[in-house]
Design an enzyme around this catalytic site. Structure first.
Site, short mmCIF file in Angstrom:
data_model
loop_
_atom_site.label_atom_id
_atom_site.label_comp_id
_atom_site.label_asym_id
_atom_site.label_seq_id
_atom_site.Cartn_x
_atom_site.Cartn_y
_atom_site.Cartn_z
N THR A 121 22.58 -11.90 19.16
CA THR A 121 22.37 -12.39 17.79
C THR A 121 22.06 -13.88 17.86
O THR A 121 22.86 -14.66 18.38
CB THR A 121 23.63 -12.14 16.96
OG1 THR A 121 23.90 -10.74 17.01
CG2 THR A 121 23.43 -12.56 15.51
N CYS A 260 31.79 -10.86 15.86
CA CYS A 260 30.46 -11.02 15.23
C CYS A 260 30.51 -11.68 13.87
O CYS A 260 29.93 -12.76 13.68
CB CYS A 260 29.77 -9.67 15.12
SG CYS A 260 29.35 -8.99 16.71
#
Ligand code: UDX
Length: 433
Positions: A121, A260
């Site tokens: 990411t 995350c």
């Protein structure tokens, strides 16, 4: 296809193993030689249901390899996935040092066309930087493409998420890159969205932030529910029946954690700021999430009055069930806040104890929930593991000093708890006193 996966963490291991399972030849690379040595023997450093068996199977069928030698992996592969970590810096910005290092090393070791795919990411425009970096260090001027293919897998169900995704996103700049990736993902029979690289990068950050916003929204509503005696579970159910809203990620609790959401939201706020946009909505998502932990501590205080010298049994350390991951887990903050007030802490988690031992001090780790409950002033549910839902609550009541349960995940039914004679405090629902 011959594939290299650079970075053998959660995403890298699952991605590499699943691509091998789909019939590709995959080399998973990591610069941690000890980790690679373990992985070669199929000893998996993380707990992810089904992963170890799938690794064993694919090592045996000679489709999955592990190596600390990035150079040889790059030379043997046409497609190279970057799955190294992008941790948060102190100011919330994503630290892209790992990505830059890998991009440089790939460039130095190219021996023909390579498709370099970012799967970690990353903030929007990272792909452009990767391309520039490779260009700068690719002295022999081999042809290459950069693409973005963000991963949406969830810990605890990572293999099934990879194999049966809602959608696959491919950000590309060339027909060749598009064809290679479409071909690679074809066996998954999923909807595939092909877009430009920047949009693909934004899809990942925007998706995670949106899900986090849903959680903060319902947590905010849960506070209102408590004020008027409404039931947040019913409110969420009623909202979720509207297909435009849908009921997923509307479970009120003690806020989101994990490796995350907290990191990605910080990074999204930070890149927005850098690009000249104040994403104040996301700042509030984060504030509500932090406040939810404080609210929970207040519930414990309200139930016990003086926390000092009370023994509190905590059920659950992992940031969610079916994982041993305690990164940004609410449990750690909650335990530390209670310890600061002088509470004695007993904890039990089915999986995450070893990880927690490394960060928690002066905590008694128990062999099961009953052991934790024994002689404690109250029981506090922090992670909604299935086994906690199935506890023998009559036995728990006998073991506790007082029949008091404070439930941060709404795993029990208030009516049932009343029948059993518990004082029961949960999130966004009327107290049972
Ligand atoms: C998340 C995304 O779901 C995934 O798509 C992305 O690739 C990585 O980040 P993960 O961090 O593994 O996955 O966990 P997830 O199941 O999304 O849960 C995140 C956190 O939100 C957990 O702490 C969970 O307890 C919390 N949560 C989730 C809620 O509090 N309420 C909900 O309704 C859902």
């Amino acid at each position: 296809m011959n594939i290299s996966i650079i970075g053998s963490g959660y995403v890298g291991l699952v991605t590499g193993t699943c691509f091998a399972e789909l019939g590709n030849k995959v080399i998973c690379v990591d610069n941690d030689a000890a980790k690679i040595k373990r992985l070669k023997k199929a000893s998996v450093p993380i707990y992810e249901p089904g992963l170890e068996d799938l690794i064993k199977k694919n090592i045996k069928s000679k489709r999955l390899f592990f190596s600390a030698d990035l150079k040889s992996a790059v030379r043997k592969s046409e497609v190279i996935f970057i799955t190294v970590g992008t941790p948060s810096k102190e100011n919330g910005e994503a630290d892209l040092t790992g990505i830059e290092n890998v991009a440089r090393s790939i460039a130095h070791n190219m021996n023909g066309y390579k498709l370099i795919v970012e799967k970690s990411t990353v903030p929007v425009e990272t792909g452009a930087w990767v391309k520039r970096t490779i260009d700068m260090h690719n002295h022999k001027k081999y042809k290459f493409d950069v693409a973005s293919s963000p991963e949406f897998l969830r810990e605890g169900q990572a293999i099934s998420d990879f194999m049966h995704p809602d959608r696959i996103v491919i950000g590309v700049e060339s027909g060749k890159a598009k064809d290679i990736l479409l071909n690679l993902y074809k066996p998954l029979k999923s909807a595939i969205l092909v877009t430009d690289i920047k949009s693909a990068e934004l899809i990942k950050h925007a998706s995670n932030s949106f899900l986090a916003a849903k959680i903060s929204f319902i947590n905010a509503v849960s506070n209102l529910c408590e004020k008027v005696g409404a039931d947040v579970a019913k409110v969420a159910e009623g909202m979720g029946l509207d297909r435009r809203i849908n009921g997923m990620f509307l479970d009120a609790g003690i806020g989101y954690g994990g490796s995350c959401f907290p990191k990605d939201i910080d990074a999204f706020i930070s890149i927005s700021e850098k690009l000249g946009y104040d994403f104040s909505l996301l700042k509030e998502v984060k504030n509500i999430n932090n406040a939810q932990k404080i609210n929970f501590i207040e519930k414990i205080q309200d139930s016990l009055w003086i926390v000092k010298d009370k023994t509190i049994a905590i059920l659950g350390l992992a940031f969610k069930p079916n994982t041993d991951d305690i990164r940004s887990a609410a449990s750690i903050d909650i335990i530390r806040m209670l310890q600061d007030q002088g509470a004695k802490i007993k904890v039990y988690d089915p999986c995450a104890v070893n990880n927690a031992k490394a960060v928690l001090k002066k905590v008694k780790f128990c062999k099961d929930s009953y052991d934790a409950a024994k002689g404690s002033d109250c029981l506090v549910v922090v992670t909604e593991w299935s086994e906690f839902k199935e506890l023998d609550l009559v036995r728990i009541k006998k073991l506790l000093k007082h029949p008091l349960i404070i439930d941060g995940r709404n795993i029990y039914e208030p009516i049932q708890m009343k029948k059993l004679g518990f004082k029961y405090v949960s999130i966004g629902r009327a107290k049972v006193v």
